[in-house]
Design a protein around this motif. Structure first.
Motif, PDB file in Angstrom:
ATOM      1  N   ILE A 175      -6.588  -8.516  -0.602  1.00  0.00           N
ATOM      2  CA  ILE A 175      -5.896  -9.152  -1.728  1.00  0.00           C
ATOM      3  C   ILE A 175      -4.594  -8.249  -2.101  1.00  0.00           C
ATOM      4  N   ASN A 176      -3.370  -8.600  -1.855  1.00  0.00           N
ATOM      5  CA  ASN A 176      -2.326  -7.720  -2.088  1.00  0.00           C
ATOM      6  C   ASN A 176      -1.334  -8.409  -3.050  1.00  0.00           C
ATOM      7  N   ILE A 177      -0.702  -7.541  -3.925  1.00  0.00           N
ATOM      8  CA  ILE A 177       0.285  -7.870  -4.841  1.00  0.00           C
ATOM      9  C   ILE A 177       1.069  -6.595  -4.983  1.00  0.00           C
ATOM     10  N   PHE A 178       2.596  -6.888  -5.240  1.00  0.00           N
ATOM     11  CA  PHE A 178       3.287  -5.737  -5.831  1.00  0.00           C
ATOM     12  C   PHE A 178       3.151  -4.496  -4.841  1.00  0.00           C
ATOM     13  N   ASN A 179       2.930  -4.607  -3.792  1.00  0.00           N
ATOM     14  CA  ASN A 179       2.687  -3.439  -2.721  1.00  0.00           C
ATOM     15  C   ASN A 179       1.390  -2.644  -3.082  1.00  0.00           C
ATOM     16  N   ARG A 180       0.537  -3.360  -3.480  1.00  0.00           N
ATOM     17  CA  ARG A 180      -0.874  -2.638  -4.155  1.00  0.00           C
ATOM     18  C   ARG A 180      -1.829  -3.651  -3.332  1.00  0.00           C
ATOM     19  N   ARG A 181      -2.973  -2.835  -2.808  1.00  0.00           N
ATOM     20  CA  ARG A 181      -4.166  -3.582  -2.696  1.00  0.00           C
ATOM     21  C   ARG A 181      -5.369  -3.693  -3.577  1.00  0.00           C
ATOM     22  N   ILE A 182      -5.766  -4.794  -4.048  1.00  0.00           N
ATOM     23  CA  ILE A 182      -6.857  -4.876  -4.878  1.00  0.00           C
ATOM     24  C   ILE A 182      -8.095  -4.680  -4.471  1.00  0.00           C
ATOM     25  N   SER A 183      -9.170  -4.037  -5.242  1.00  0.00           N
ATOM     26  CA  SER A 183     -10.244  -3.765  -4.718  1.00  0.00           C
ATOM     27  C   SER A 183     -11.004  -4.915  -4.706  1.00  0.00           C
TER      28      SER A 183
END
Length: 448
Positions: A337-345
């Motif tokens: 799950i990726n958004i704004f160049n970050r991966r959500i745990s």
């Protein structure tokens, strides 16, 4: 007494939080039940007092009485105090009081406030409380000034100031209580009142951590917000404008809502209702005459609610944001799950899905229960009322006062759960996290 205090000390954070709100509701109900809280010749049952105070401290806005006609000025001020108490949070409010008299906060008290405010850490709780109070009263003061100007054309200055203060606090705390029998329907074309109330609702519903993140970014010229702030702002914007456009077209020709408005007033009413529906409960058009499609859309918006750490309820914007990102990722065949160049745990997704499922099950059970009790009410009315209570939105299709005592108790419980969050109650019931010592073999299961 020592045994009771010892037992209370051992309670989990979730249970302490529930107990704090429950205690405040009992105290507020007793105060509102007193004769000095009522106008001459008026009388209310204790259940009505409990319902009204719960609605205030859970910043909902549902009411079985017309507070402008039943409550005295003292009663309205008591109600306003508990709206403010609910907006800030019981633990935050009490901690502020202890800080003012010089009492230091323990680690467990910091953890409790972190739990109530849905904050990420407790390292800077004292500074966070001070910032919250400064932010709240600054925004409410500015809002009160603009609302006073909006009411001055119709009321004397003293009355206009009182109305301005009351509605500013009620709007920022997303409570939805108004001192007019028809809420704000008489002001559907008043630009100052509409925009001021709308932006107070937005600021109260976006969350204190998000507001603080924005202020830090502006003051220190920081270009990167926290991921929570980004997702909360993005989802809130999408829901607001999608809701506005949908309401505009769905109700455009409805003569009982905005059909007779000018084009500009239709846009203004559509924007206002989209903003207020998710958390606040103010309305400038009658709710009882909405079209079925609009009612269904409003139920979705109320169910989602505000952002975490805010004055609003619902499952929260970030919760639905994470779930939608996951769904999009599954469709696109992504592993993360990726958004704004970050991966959500994945732990965050598990929590979000748990909140969604628990909430749907709870709302469904309450709707079925109320439908069983209230045989003369249709499904739309009951669903709208229950979802409004759960999302602490406070909108009603006019059935609140007609509910039987048992249904009122169910709505009270629903407002309580909606304000504190279904996960808080689930954790309070579970108490301890179960550690698995045994790991079973994995096997696929067909879904869809």
């Amino acid at each position: 007494m020592k045994k009771i205090l010892s037992h209370l000390h051992k309670l989990s954070l979730s249970r302490k939080l529930i107990l704090g709100f429950f205690t405040a509701i009992i105290i507020g109900s007793i105060l509102l039940y007193m004769p000095f809280s009522l106008q001459d010749g008026e009388h209310i049952s204790f259940l009505t007092a409990v319902f009204t105070i719960t609605s205030a401290i859970c910043v909902t806005g549902l009411s079985v009485i017309d507070i402008s006609k039943v409550l005295s000025t003292q009663g309205q001020l008591i109600l306003l105090l508990f709206i403010q108490l609910g907006g800030l949070g019981v633990m935050t409010f009490s901690s502020l009081f202890f800080l003012m008299i010089g009492k230091k906060m323990s680690y467990k008290e910091r953890e409790l406030i972190k739990e109530e405010r849905n904050a990420e850490n407790n390292g800077e709780v004292i500074d966070f409380i001070k910032k919250i109070v400064l932010i709240v009263f600054s925004i409410e003061t500015i809002g009160a000034i603009f609302l006073t100007l909006g009411f001055m054309g119709e009321f004397p200055l003293e009355r206009a100031i009182y109305l301005g203060i009351f509605h500013s606090i009620s709007a920022f705390c997303n409570a939805g209580f108004a001192l007019f029998s028809n809420n704000l329907e008489s002001y559907s074309g008043n630009v100052v009142i509409n925009l001021t109330v709308a932006y107070l609702i937005i600021l109260g519903g976006i969350g204190f951590s998000v507001i603080n993140s924005v202020l830090v970014a502006v003051r220190k010229d920081v270009k990167r917000f926290t991921l929570t702030s980004k997702v909360a702002i993005l989802v809130s914007l999408v829901l607001t404008f999608v809701g506005m456009i949908a309401f505009f077209f769905l109700e455009y020709s409805n003569p009982t809502t905005i059909g007779h408005f000018s084009f500009f007033d239709k846009l203004l009413a559509s924007f206002f209702q989209s903003v207020t529906t998710r958390t606040a409960g103010f309305n400038t058009v009658p709710m009882g005459t909405l079209r079925p499609a609009t009612i269904f859309m409003f139920c979705i918006l109320m169910f989602i609610g505000a952002s975490p750490g805010s004055t609003g309820g619902g499952i929260k914007t970030t919760t639905i944001g994470v779930i939608m990102l996951y769904v999009v990722g599954v469709v696109q065949g992504k592993e993360n799950i990726n958004i704004f160049n970050r991966r959500i745990s994945w732990d965050i997704l598990n929590r979000a899905l748990a909140i969604l499922v628990i909430s749907i099950i709870y709302v469904s059970l309450v709707v079925m229960a109320v439908m069983t009790i209230e045989k003369n009410m249709n499904f739309e009315q009951v669903l709208f009322e229950v979802v409004s209570a759960f999302g602490t939105a406070g909108l009603s299709m006019g059935i609140t006062s007609a509910l039987s005592p048992l249904s009122k108790i169910l709505i009270i419980i629903t407002m309580f759960i909606g304000r504190l969050g279904p996960m808080t109650f689930a954790l309070a019931l579970g108490e301890k996290k179960v550690k698995e010592n045994l790991r079973y073999p994995k096997e696929n299961i067909l879904v869809g």
